[in-house]
Motif scaffolding. Structure first.
Motif, PDB file in Angstrom:
ATOM      1  N   GLN A 121      -1.477  -2.109   8.280  1.00 31.92           N
ATOM      2  CA  GLN A 121      -1.164  -1.414   9.538  1.00 31.92           C
ATOM      3  C   GLN A 121      -1.193  -2.388  10.722  1.00 31.92           C
ATOM      4  N   ALA A 125       1.929  -3.506  13.146  1.00 31.16           N
ATOM      5  CA  ALA A 125       1.792  -3.352  14.603  1.00 31.16           C
ATOM      6  C   ALA A 125       2.181  -4.621  15.361  1.00 31.16           C
ATOM      7  N   GLY A 154       1.197   4.868  15.517  1.00 31.49           N
ATOM      8  CA  GLY A 154       0.562   3.627  15.983  1.00 31.49           C
ATOM      9  C   GLY A 154       1.466   2.797  16.874  1.00 31.49           C
ATOM     10  N   ARG A 155       2.782   2.950  16.697  1.00 41.26           N
ATOM     11  CA  ARG A 155       3.738   2.170  17.486  1.00 41.26           C
ATOM     12  C   ARG A 155       4.146   2.883  18.780  1.00 41.26           C
TER      13      ARG A 155
END
Length: 214
Positions: A121, A125, A154-155
């Protein structure tokens, strides 16, 4: 003249170093093809706004953490336009990653099983631009859908994402299997977005028809 001779080797060295860095970024992005936007036949896809594509190729949308969604039936050149925009971003010195939705979900599931999900992850990112191709071609498992949602989440407002899909938005639930998850995903993805309509006759089919037989 002596001043010019002093500057010239340094400038050529800088150009060479820049070229190598761009080549390295392109290699790291893992594009399926390195076709530039110049080689796309815009006349074959009248629904696609050429001026918008040329504007997006300047990569200002990436500095604003905006997204792009290319929607259209198979063979219309989505996997030419998306890597073409990615190539433009590499040439601007930005870190780009390209992967199909099914391959990304497979990697996320493997990473979760191997207890290295957080590392993956973090790696995802780091991309200023992440291109996720072919969303909607394969239905996702509930766990796969949630892990993919986490990537998008998350983005959100932290990095740009390009998504290509053969499905209109109202059919994305068939891929994610949950109306709640699909709604939350679209809410984040379409908040700052440029939508590329790529509906028309298959670009590949048209090309194959134009080839001489025999």
């Amino acid at each position: 003249m002596s001043l010019e001779r002093g500057i010239h080797p340094i400038s050529s060295e800088l150009i060479d170093r820049e070229r190598r860095m761009v080549e390295r970024r392109i290699k790291q992005a893992r594009f399926p093809t390195t076709k530039s936007l110049d080689s796309y036949e815009f006349k074959a896809m009248p629904s696609l706004n050429k001026l918008l594509i040329m504007e997006l190729a300047r990569c200002d949308y990436i500095t604003r953490n905006e997204n792009i969604i290319a929607v259209g039936n198979s063979g219309t050149g989505k996997t030419h336009i998306a890597p073409g925009l990615g190539l433009a971003a590499c040439q601007k010195g930005l870190a780009v990653g390209f992967i199909t939705a099914s391959a990304l979900v497979h990697e996320l599931l493997e990473a979760r099983d191997d207890k290295r999900l957080l590392r993956l992850q973090k790696q995802l990112a780091k991309y200023r631009l992440l291109i996720i191709d072919e969303l909607g071609y394969v239905p996702l498992s509930p766990t796969g859908a949630e892990l993919l949602f986490e990537v998008f989440s998350g983005r959100y407002e932290r990095g740009s994402t390009i998504v290509t899909s053969n499905l209109p938005f109202d059919e994305w639930t068939s891929t994610f299997g949950s109306e709640r998850l699909t709604g939350a995903l679209l809410d984040r993805l379409t908040h700052h977005v440029h939508i590329l309509e790529m509906n028309g006759e298959s670009y590949r089919l048209k090309q194959s028809r134009s080839k001489p037989v025999g």
